[in-house]
Write a protein that holds these residues in place. Structure first.
Motif, short mmCIF file in Angstrom:
data_model
loop_
_atom_site.label_atom_id
_atom_site.label_comp_id
_atom_site.label_asym_id
_atom_site.label_seq_id
_atom_site.Cartn_x
_atom_site.Cartn_y
_atom_site.Cartn_z
N UNK A 207 0.34 -13.94 3.75
CA UNK A 207 0.31 -13.83 2.30
C UNK A 207 -0.67 -12.72 1.96
N UNK A 208 -0.15 -11.60 1.45
CA UNK A 208 -0.99 -10.44 1.12
C UNK A 208 -1.09 -10.29 -0.39
N UNK A 209 -2.24 -9.78 -0.84
CA UNK A 209 -2.46 -9.54 -2.26
C UNK A 209 -2.51 -8.04 -2.49
N UNK A 210 -1.59 -7.53 -3.32
CA UNK A 210 -1.43 -6.10 -3.54
C UNK A 210 -1.79 -5.76 -4.98
N UNK A 211 -2.58 -4.70 -5.21
CA UNK A 211 -2.94 -4.32 -6.59
C UNK A 211 -1.74 -3.76 -7.35
N UNK A 212 -1.85 -3.75 -8.68
CA UNK A 212 -0.72 -3.33 -9.51
C UNK A 212 -0.37 -1.86 -9.32
N UNK A 213 -1.30 -1.04 -8.86
CA UNK A 213 -1.01 0.38 -8.67
C UNK A 213 -0.05 0.63 -7.51
N UNK A 214 0.09 -0.35 -6.61
CA UNK A 214 0.93 -0.17 -5.42
C UNK A 214 2.15 -1.07 -5.36
N UNK A 246 1.22 -11.77 -12.00
CA UNK A 246 -0.14 -12.05 -11.51
C UNK A 246 -0.77 -13.21 -12.26
N UNK A 247 0.05 -14.01 -12.91
CA UNK A 247 -0.47 -15.07 -13.77
C UNK A 247 -1.38 -16.04 -13.03
N UNK A 248 -1.00 -16.40 -11.80
CA UNK A 248 -1.78 -17.39 -11.05
C UNK A 248 -2.41 -16.82 -9.79
N UNK A 249 -2.51 -15.49 -9.70
CA UNK A 249 -3.03 -14.89 -8.47
C UNK A 249 -4.19 -13.94 -8.73
N UNK A 250 -4.89 -14.11 -9.82
CA UNK A 250 -6.12 -13.36 -10.05
C UNK A 250 -5.94 -11.87 -10.25
N UNK A 251 -4.85 -11.45 -10.86
CA UNK A 251 -4.67 -10.04 -11.18
C UNK A 251 -4.04 -9.21 -10.08
#
Length: 366
Positions: A207-214, A246-251
């Protein structure tokens, strides 16, 4: 007077000659260190890097829908279990009493239904022979239908009680390993409260967390390379899910990567670095060097470069993202500068070095 001048002249010449000889005999006695040099790879970015965590594809937190005290727990953390195996039991005395009442009600309703059925069949024959009135037949039919409905209701009550009893005995939903135990014998279990956790260790995902820019550059079905940080091993995988919120994943956006079959000893919770291949971005150029060439002093990170007259020069760097065993250089080193990869002796700032033939450019991201 002339003799005195001659003596002074001779002394001056002698001193001058001796000094010149001493100056001519000064040599550089510093030890020369043989080093291997390389040139950074500079290319357009073809990967997005993100942090992630390993977890089992098939996992579950087991709970109950009923309230009661825990009678017994039959497993411990780390135990292997089979599908349907009894894991935990909860006191169900009140449910057992309800089951006995329902069984008695079914017996009563069955007897009443059989009696009503006999009357219904008897009056049906009498009505055909005109020995009974239509009113009598209607009353018997109504009594028969009510007896049938009462029997059906009693049977459904039995199903309800059996369903409640199934929550008193917690069984394994699939083959796996017990990974957590959140209650002890004698504790009060409440509806929805996690009791045990189980997972199947045969298949893992990240499970990876990716920023909105990517996130818009990552596509479902694309391949990914996963670096397990604790073992420094890489495993291939492919993207199965890309979140659009990103509602439940901290942005940050959640991305799931299913890992290929591997002999590596993977455990849930291991931290990873995930590289997602994307289309090249012409405006972004990476300078990539191996981490093994870096020099760390406190909070500073640097690298040795080759200076004038083959001397080692320590250059401080600003480091960016990691790509497995390599790292991005944001500033402090250009793509065309040579740096020291390794040395056969001790290096220090200003040390004399003999570079070996320059190595090919170090490959960065694939």
């Amino acid at each position: 007077m002339k003799n005195l001048l001659k003596i002074i002249t001779i002394i001056t010449l002698t001193f001058t000659i001796s000094c010149g000889k001493e100056k001519a005999t000064l040599v550089d006695n510093r030890e020369t260190v043989t080093v291997k040099v390389g040139t950074p790879l500079s290319e357009n970015s073809t990967f997005i890097s993100a942090s992630g965590k390993v977890e089992a594809v098939q996992n579950a937190n087991l709970s109950t829908r009923m309230m009661g005290f825990v009678n017994n727990i039959y497993v411990n953390v780390g135990d292997k279990v089979s599908k349907g195996q009894l894991l935990l039991s909860i006191n169900s005395t009140d449910i057992s009493a309800q089951k006995a009442q329902v069984t008695a009600a079914i017996t009563e309703a069955t007897a009443a239904f059989k009696n009503a059925e006999k009357d219904y069949n008897r009056f049906k024959s009498l009505l055909k022979d005109k020995s009974a009135s239509q009113k009598e037949m209607d009353d018997i039919t109504a009594n028969y239908e009510m007896a049938k409905a009462r029997l059906e209701a009693a049977n459904q009550s039995k199903n309800q009680v059996n369903a409640q009893l199934s929550y008193a005995n917690i069984t394994a939903p699939f083959n796996g390993v017990i990974t957590g135990k959140f209650i002890n014998k004698g504790d009060l279990a409440n509806p929805g409260m996690p009791l045990l956790s189980i997972e199947n260790p045969n298949n893992f995902q990240v499970i990876a967390m990716v920023p909105e820019s990517d996130i818009t550059r990552i596509k479902t079905g694309s391949k990914a390379t996963v670096l397990i940080k604790s073992t420094n091993k890489t495993i291939e995988g492919f993207v199965t899910e890309v979140s659009s919120s990103t509602k439940n994943t901290g942005g940050q956006y959640l991305v799931k990567v299913i890992l290929d079959k591997t002999d590596e000893n993977l455990l849930s919770g291991m931290f990873t670095s995930v590289q997602f291949p994307v289309e090249k971005v012409e405006t972004s150029s990476l300078v990539i060097i191996p981490k093994s060439a870096l020099i760390k002093q406190g909070q500073l990170t640097g690298i040795y470069t080759i200076g004038n007259k083959n001397t080692a020069i320590l250059r401080w760097l600003r480091i960016g993202k990691s790509f497995g065993d390599q790292v991005e250089v944001l500033s402090g080193l250009s793509a065309n500068e040579q740096y020291i990869i390794s040395a056969e002796g001790k290096l220090f700032n200003g040390a004399k070095v003999i570079p070996s033939p320059a190595l090919p450019k170090v490959k960065g991201v694939k």
